[in-house]
Motif scaffolding. Structure first.
Motif, PDB file in Angstrom:
ATOM      1  N   SER A   1       0.831  -1.210   0.000  1.00 61.47           N
ATOM      2  CA  SER A   1       0.000   0.000   0.000  1.00 61.47           C
ATOM      3  C   SER A   1       0.864   1.257   0.000  1.00 61.47           C
ATOM      4  CB  SER A   1      -0.935   0.006   1.213  1.00 61.47           C
ATOM      5  OG  SER A   1      -0.198  -0.031   2.417  1.00 61.47           O
ATOM      6  N   MET A   2       1.944   1.243   0.773  1.00 60.03           N
ATOM      7  CA  MET A   2       2.840   2.397   0.794  1.00 60.03           C
ATOM      8  C   MET A   2       3.580   2.527  -0.536  1.00 60.03           C
ATOM      9  SD  MET A   2       4.033   5.078   2.201  1.00 60.03           S
ATOM     10  CE  MET A   2       3.553   5.064   3.934  1.00 60.03           C
ATOM     11  N   GLN A   3       3.939   1.405  -1.148  1.00 57.74           N
ATOM     12  CA  GLN A   3       4.598   1.446  -2.457  1.00 57.74           C
ATOM     13  C   GLN A   3       3.695   2.115  -3.482  1.00 57.74           C
ATOM     14  OE1 GLN A   3       6.078  -2.451  -3.716  1.00 57.74           O
ATOM     15  NE2 GLN A   3       6.595  -2.950  -1.602  1.00 57.74           N
ATOM     16  N   GLU A   4       2.407   1.760  -3.440  1.00 57.56           N
ATOM     17  CA  GLU A   4       1.450   2.351  -4.374  1.00 57.56           C
ATOM     18  C   GLU A   4       1.292   3.847  -4.124  1.00 57.56           C
ATOM     19  OE1 GLU A   4      -2.060   0.072  -3.807  1.00 57.56           O
ATOM     20  OE2 GLU A   4      -1.252  -1.736  -4.791  1.00 57.56           O
ATOM     21  N   LYS A   5       1.280   4.228  -2.862  1.00 60.83           N
ATOM     22  CA  LYS A   5       1.137   5.640  -2.510  1.00 60.83           C
ATOM     23  C   LYS A   5       2.352   6.432  -2.981  1.00 60.83           C
ATOM     24  CE  LYS A   5      -0.572   8.462   1.317  1.00 60.83           C
ATOM     25  NZ  LYS A   5      -1.041   8.443   2.719  1.00 60.83           N
ATOM     26  N   LEU A   6       3.542   5.856  -2.786  1.00 63.49           N
ATOM     27  CA  LEU A   6       4.774   6.510  -3.231  1.00 63.49           C
ATOM     28  C   LEU A   6       4.811   6.604  -4.752  1.00 63.49           C
ATOM     29  CD1 LEU A   6       7.294   4.780  -0.789  1.00 63.49           C
ATOM     30  CD2 LEU A   6       6.668   7.197  -0.772  1.00 63.49           C
ATOM     31  N   SER A   7       4.392   5.527  -5.402  1.00 63.23           N
ATOM     32  CA  SER A   7       4.395   5.515  -6.866  1.00 63.23           C
ATOM     33  C   SER A   7       3.449   6.576  -7.434  1.00 63.23           C
ATOM     34  CB  SER A   7       3.987   4.130  -7.381  1.00 63.23           C
ATOM     35  OG  SER A   7       3.965   4.086  -8.786  1.00 63.23           O
ATOM     36  N   SER A   8       2.343   6.831  -6.704  1.00 64.48           N
ATOM     37  CA  SER A   8       1.367   7.813  -7.184  1.00 64.48           C
ATOM     38  C   SER A   8       1.931   9.234  -7.203  1.00 64.48           C
ATOM     39  CB  SER A   8       0.106   7.776  -6.304  1.00 64.48           C
ATOM     40  OG  SER A   8       0.386   8.275  -4.999  1.00 64.48           O
ATOM     41  N   VAL A   9       3.027   9.449  -6.460  1.00 65.85           N
ATOM     42  CA  VAL A   9       3.677  10.772  -6.475  1.00 65.85           C
ATOM     43  C   VAL A   9       5.076  10.673  -7.085  1.00 65.85           C
ATOM     44  CG1 VAL A   9       2.346  11.741  -4.559  1.00 65.85           C
ATOM     45  CG2 VAL A   9       4.447  10.456  -4.072  1.00 65.85           C
ATOM     46  N   GLN A  10       5.257   9.647  -7.926  1.00 67.19           N
ATOM     47  CA  GLN A  10       6.496   9.447  -8.676  1.00 67.19           C
ATOM     48  C   GLN A  10       7.736   9.232  -7.787  1.00 67.19           C
ATOM     49  OE1 GLN A  10       4.283  12.174  -9.894  1.00 67.19           O
ATOM     50  NE2 GLN A  10       3.434  10.388 -10.938  1.00 67.19           N
ATOM     51  N   ILE A  11       7.544   8.513  -6.700  1.00 66.11           N
ATOM     52  CA  ILE A  11       8.686   8.135  -5.851  1.00 66.11           C
ATOM     53  C   ILE A  11       8.883   6.631  -5.979  1.00 66.11           C
ATOM     54  CG2 ILE A  11       9.564   7.982  -3.486  1.00 66.11           C
ATOM     55  CD1 ILE A  11       7.984  10.468  -2.794  1.00 66.11           C
ATOM     56  N   ARG A  12       9.996   6.248  -6.595  1.00 64.65           N
ATOM     57  CA  ARG A  12      10.247   4.831  -6.848  1.00 64.65           C
ATOM     58  C   ARG A  12      11.531   4.319  -6.206  1.00 64.65           C
ATOM     59  NH1 ARG A  12       7.805   7.146 -11.070  1.00 64.65           N
ATOM     60  NH2 ARG A  12       5.901   6.157 -11.875  1.00 64.65           N
TER      61      ARG A  12
END
Length: 422
Positions: free
Chosen positions: A228-239
């Protein structure tokens, strides 16, 4: 500094100790949900109450007839099961953890499949723990194959690299186990360092090198960043962790947990080494071929409840939160839970699990493929007080449960069953 020690391909490394001929060959350890506990004849079941976790179950089957691929072949000739781990030689063929055995054999036909040997894993894990305790003042066992240590005041920072290099070679020489070791000012960065050091390597990250070290590491590699945190980070272009570090304002705006996570990623927050861990929950689950017959599903609930009751009595705890979940075909699921602060007895627990199943079974037109029961919030860790309603009767049933438990300790888990299981 803190260090993180991880046994390389532990289950494979363990079997190679007893079978040196497997060294250098593609080897994988298979695993399968032990649905045989639902058959009506006696089975050889073992219970592990230490270091259970991912691929290290609380209840497991002891393989008697075979420890190779034959252990995963059903009577109809189908190969069943998944891989719990594989050697680096096997991984070069594209074989991965959780891949089905059939898929793995298609990628590597000469792959050697071995059955799990939990007793051996526990024995070797304990040996390594004892060895580490003789070398380092503070050691925490995080899992069956993972340890943390604190070298503060024991080894000078400029001597850490040599210390951990010597340590891994000594472990290999004395215990024949290959380990990788990471060192850093915090346990979180030390764990990342271990991952980059594998296999059979060591890596030290000093405080002034954290930024450059984490820069290109994917966020999913950091312990504590789930899907869930990975998805949240990805939604703001943090990979990557480096990108996360550059977005402090964004991360901290997500609340206290995210704020603490940011500090851990940057090596600014740490946790103390805990030499002992208290189990906070215990559960049992099984996956099986689709079943529609509700009578058969209830029978299986009785069996799972009996197994779990045995473990709870062995732990000598009183759970107060009970959870049952059902997985169905077509990716449907349902669950039910209840809080109950009463003396634990096997009879009451069995009835409770059946009641939870009846309430949770909302997709009655679908076949079920998995049942799970979990118990948590033990009275030793909570402020809940036991109910006095029916206290005297519960005490009598508790005595009966304890006597039944003693017989199972002596003669096996299947020595005494509920009539409803037959």
């Amino acid at each position: 500094m803190k260090i993180h020690i991880d046994i390389d391909c532990f289950f494979v490394s363990a079997v190679r100790i007893s079978e040196p001929s497997l060294e250098g060959k593609p080897v994988a350890i298979g695993g399968r949900s032990d649905a045989q506990i639902f058959t009506k004849e006696a089975k050889k079941q073992s219970v592990n109450l230490e270091n259970s976790g991912s691929f290290v179950s609380t209840f497991y089957k002891t393989y008697e007839k075979s420890d190779d691929i034959d252990a995963f072949v059903d009577t109809d000739g189908r190969v069943r099961g998944i891989l719990t781990t594989s050697s680096y030689e096997a991984r070069s063929f594209g074989i991965k953890t959780a891949m089905t055995i059939r898929e793995a054999l298609m990628l590597c036909p000469h792959l050697i499949i071995k059955a799990p040997n939990m007793s051996l894993y526990q024995k070797l894990s304990h040996k390594l723990h004892e060895f580490l305790q003789s070398k380092i003042p503070l050691i925490e066992q995080a899992s069956i194959d993972e340890f943390y240590g604190d070298l503060s005041g024991w080894v000078e920072d400029d001597e850490v690299e040599q210390f951990i290099d010597n340590l891994r070679h000594e472990i290999k020489r004395e215990l024949k186990l290959p380990v990788s070791i990471g060192a850093a000012n915090t346990r979180f960065i030390a764990k990342l360092a271990t991952s980059s050091a594998k296999p059979f390597g060591c890596k030290t990250i000093y405080a002034n090198g954290v930024d450059s070290f984490i820069k290109d590491i994917p966020v999913k590699e950091f312990a504590g960043i789930g899907k869930s945190m990975q998805e949240k980070l990805s939604s703001v272009q943090i990979r990557t962790l480096g990108e996360l570090q550059q977005r402090r304002g964004t991360i901290e705006s997500w609340g206290p947990y995210a704020k603490e996570l940011y500090k851990r990623v940057c090596g600014l927050s740490d946790e103390n080494i805990k030499t002992t861990h208290k189990r906070k929950s215990i559960g049992i689950s099984r996956t099986f071929d689709p079943i529609f017959d509700r009578g058969e599903l209830r029978r299986r609930v009785h069996i799972l409840a009996r197994h779990l009751s045995y473990a709870i009595l062995k732990l000598d705890v009183i759970p107060t939160v009970f959870h049952l979940s059902i997985s169905y075909e077509m990716r449907q699921s349902s669950h039910k839970n209840i809080s109950l602060a009463e003396i634990f007895t096997e009879k009451k627990f069995d009835s409770l699990c059946l009641s939870l199943f009846n309430e949770a079974d909302i997709h009655k037109r679908l076949h079920a493929i998995r049942l799970s029961i979990n118990c948590s919030s033990f009275t030793r860790d909570s402020k809940k007080e036991l109910s006095l309603i029916g206290f005297e009767d519960d005490q009598k049933m508790k005595t009966l449960s304890e006597q039944t438990h003693k017989l199972r300790e002596k003669y096996g888990l299947d020595a005494i069953k509920w009539a409803s299981e037959l």
